[in-house]
Design an enzyme around this catalytic site. Structure first.
Site, PDB file in Angstrom:
ATOM      1  CD  GLU A  50      39.649  41.082  53.015  1.00 39.23           C
ATOM      2  OE1 GLU A  50      39.102  42.172  53.148  1.00 39.23           O
ATOM      3  OE2 GLU A  50      39.753  40.500  51.928  1.00 39.23           O
TER       4      GLU A  50
ATOM      5  CB  THR B  59      30.128  37.858  59.207  1.00 41.72           C
ATOM      6  OG1 THR B  59      28.972  37.735  58.381  1.00 41.72           O
ATOM      7  CG2 THR B  59      29.744  37.595  60.634  1.00 41.72           C
TER       8      THR B  59
ATOM      9  CG  ASP C  97      36.730  48.412  54.771  1.00 43.89           C
ATOM     10  OD1 ASP C  97      37.716  47.926  55.340  1.00 43.89           O
ATOM     11  OD2 ASP C  97      36.048  47.799  53.934  1.00 43.89           O
TER      12      ASP C  97
ATOM     13  CG  ASP D 241      37.497  48.558  49.293  1.00 46.48           C
ATOM     14  OD1 ASP D 241      36.999  48.489  48.137  1.00 46.48           O
ATOM     15  OD2 ASP D 241      37.160  47.788  50.204  1.00 46.48           O
TER      16      ASP D 241
ATOM     17  CE  LYS E  27      37.536  45.898  59.230  1.00 46.43           C
ATOM     18  NZ  LYS E  27      37.649  46.932  58.190  1.00 46.43           N
TER      19      LYS E  27
ATOM     20  CB  ILE F 200      28.808  55.190  63.156  1.00 48.70           C
ATOM     21  CG1 ILE F 200      30.286  55.622  63.219  1.00 48.70           C
ATOM     22  CG2 ILE F 200      27.931  56.299  62.560  1.00 48.70           C
ATOM     23  CD1 ILE F 200      30.565  56.847  64.057  1.00 48.70           C
TER      24      ILE F 200
HETATM   25  N1  LIG Z   1      32.447  52.085  63.467  1.00 46.41           N
HETATM   26  C1  LIG Z   1      31.403  51.416  62.995  1.00 46.41           C
HETATM   27  N2  LIG Z   1      30.167  51.649  63.467  1.00 46.41           N
HETATM   28  C2  LIG Z   1      29.098  50.960  63.008  1.00 46.41           C
HETATM   29  N3  LIG Z   1      29.184  49.997  62.053  1.00 46.41           N
HETATM   30  C3  LIG Z   1      30.391  49.706  61.549  1.00 46.41           C
HETATM   31  C4  LIG Z   1      31.560  50.396  61.982  1.00 46.41           C
HETATM   32  N4  LIG Z   1      32.625  49.899  61.302  1.00 46.41           N
HETATM   33  C5  LIG Z   1      32.139  48.955  60.489  1.00 46.41           C
HETATM   34  N5  LIG Z   1      30.794  48.819  60.618  1.00 46.41           N
HETATM   35  C6  LIG Z   1      29.924  47.883  59.902  1.00 46.41           C
HETATM   36  O1  LIG Z   1      30.665  46.706  59.608  1.00 46.41           O
HETATM   37  C7  LIG Z   1      30.737  46.499  58.199  1.00 46.41           C
HETATM   38  C8  LIG Z   1      32.116  45.977  57.823  1.00 46.41           C
HETATM   39  O2  LIG Z   1      33.087  46.933  58.178  1.00 46.41           O
HETATM   40  P1  LIG Z   1      34.278  47.269  57.195  1.00 46.41           P
HETATM   41  O3  LIG Z   1      33.743  47.784  55.924  1.00 46.41           O
HETATM   42  O4  LIG Z   1      35.229  48.101  57.948  1.00 46.41           O
HETATM   43  O5  LIG Z   1      34.898  45.820  57.020  1.00 46.41           O
HETATM   44  P2  LIG Z   1      35.316  45.080  55.673  1.00 46.41           P
HETATM   45  O6  LIG Z   1      36.783  45.169  55.621  1.00 46.41           O
HETATM   46  O7  LIG Z   1      34.503  45.576  54.541  1.00 46.41           O
HETATM   47  O8  LIG Z   1      34.994  43.633  55.917  1.00 46.41           O
HETATM   48  P3  LIG Z   1      35.156  42.570  54.746  1.00 46.41           P
HETATM   49  O9  LIG Z   1      35.999  43.183  53.644  1.00 46.41           O
HETATM   50  O10 LIG Z   1      35.804  41.453  55.442  1.00 46.41           O
HETATM   51  O11 LIG Z   1      33.734  42.352  54.297  1.00 46.41           O
HETATM   52  C9  LIG Z   1      30.409  47.825  57.581  1.00 46.41           C
HETATM   53  O12 LIG Z   1      29.814  47.654  56.332  1.00 46.41           O
HETATM   54  C10 LIG Z   1      29.441  48.439  58.577  1.00 46.41           C
HETATM   55  O13 LIG Z   1      28.140  47.952  58.345  1.00 46.41           O
HETATM   56 MG   LIG Z   2      33.778  47.380  53.902  1.00 42.90          MG
END
Ligand SMILES: Nc1ncnc2c1ncn2[C@@H]1O[C@H](COP(=O)(O)OP(=O)(O)OP(=O)(O)O)[C@@H](O)[C@H]1O
Ligand SMILES: [Mg+2]
Length: 255
Positions: free
Chosen positions: A59, A56, A205, A188, A76, A146
């Site tokens: 965004e 969680t 991300d 980022d 997501k 993943i």
């Molecule tokens: N394809 C994937 N497989 C496994 N885990 C994932 C995957 N994509 C994202 N995650 C997990 O979800 C978390 C958040 O994903 P991501 O970094 O894309 O979002 P975020 O934009 O950083 O969210 P926010 O900025 O709202 O905190 C990652 O740190 C990772 O632990």
């Molecule tokens: Mg992230």
């Protein structure tokens, strides 16, 4: 959608969720439209079942799901109503690939999810190690999961790969491909956005990732390169300036 239809969908979606954290993560993202979008993805056969929460964030929330063959997915879901979104405009406005017709929160978030999907697609095309993008719709991006049944891959922030040297090579190769072959600036980049799985890096991300034409491209690029210096230090490379990091990427450009 009629209210009764919506309530019916929500209760179907929430059926069987006992865990309080999962329930909260669902509530944060599932407004009427998002519920409808998930059901569309289910109807279209991309998702069979949505499961527990992976993460969680500010965004977006990321959920575990399975497809029709029971292969795991990461779903997501960007928050439409609970996001402080103003700071996101500067990442999207200068991207020539994006046309925003209405300056609303909703259209920004939809474009954001769409761009994340497109960035993943372009990255894959150029051999960058990212989760494979499956589909996107409105504020939702569906991609390869993943990790395994015990949980998602850890972040580079949390673990070091066993074979540091091999990992470092793969990371530099992927980044070189991303910035110079695919022409995409992550914007980022950090240890929080690199997963470590089976000793390989996966870049994640990509919603804010933009192209070199963006007026702030170099600002984003140098910030990423400063982060890369930090990452490389942990991976045993003793460099201190972004320029050295850039050189390591340029050395790996395929001609
Ligand atoms: N394809 C994937 N497989 C496994 N885990 C994932 C995957 N994509 C994202 N995650 C997990 O979800 C978390 C958040 O994903 P991501 O970094 O894309 O979002 P975020 O934009 O950083 O969210 P926010 O900025 O709202 O905190 C990652 O740190 C990772 O632990
Ligand atoms: Mg992230």
């Amino acid at each position: 959608m009629r209210v009764e239809e919506y309530q019916e969908l929500v209760s179907r979606l929430f059926e069987g969720i006992r865990d309080a954290d999962t329930r909260k993560a669902y509530q944060e993202v599932f407004d009427a439209d998002t519920v409808a979008t998930i059901f569309k993805l289910i109807d279209d056969g991309y998702i069979k079942e949505l499961g527990g929460v992976i993460s969680t964030g500010k965004e977006a929330n990321v959920f575990y799901a399975v497809d029709r063959t029971n292969s795991p997915l990461a779903v997501k879901i960007y928050r439409v109503n609970t996001t402080e979104f103003r700071h996101l405009w500067k990442y999207i406005e200068g991207d020539p690939r994006v046309r925003i017709k209405k300056r609303s929160r909703r259209s920004l978030i939809y474009q954001w999810a769409r761009r994340e999907f497109k960035n993943l697609e372009t990255a894959v095309k150029h051999g960058v190690s990212v989760p494979f993008p499956i589909t996107h719709r409105k504020n939702i991006v569906v991609m390869e999961y993943i990790g395994d049944e015990r949980g998602p891959a850890p972040l580079l922030k949390e673990v070091l790969p066993k074979d540091v040297e091999e990992f470092r090579e793969l990371l530099l190769d992927s980044l070189s491909r991303l910035y110079y072959d695919a022409g995409i600036i992550h914007a980022d980049l950090s240890e929080y956005n690199v997963l470590v799985w089976e000793d390989k890096p996966f870049l994640i991300d990509m919603g804010q990732a933009t192209t070199w034409e963006h007026p702030l491209a170099y600002e984003f690029f140098y910030r990423d390169m400063n982060q890369l210096v930090k990452m490389l230090k942990r991976l045993g490379v003793n460099i201190t300036t972004p320029h050295e990091a850039i050189r390591l990427l340029k050395e790996r450009v395929r001609r």
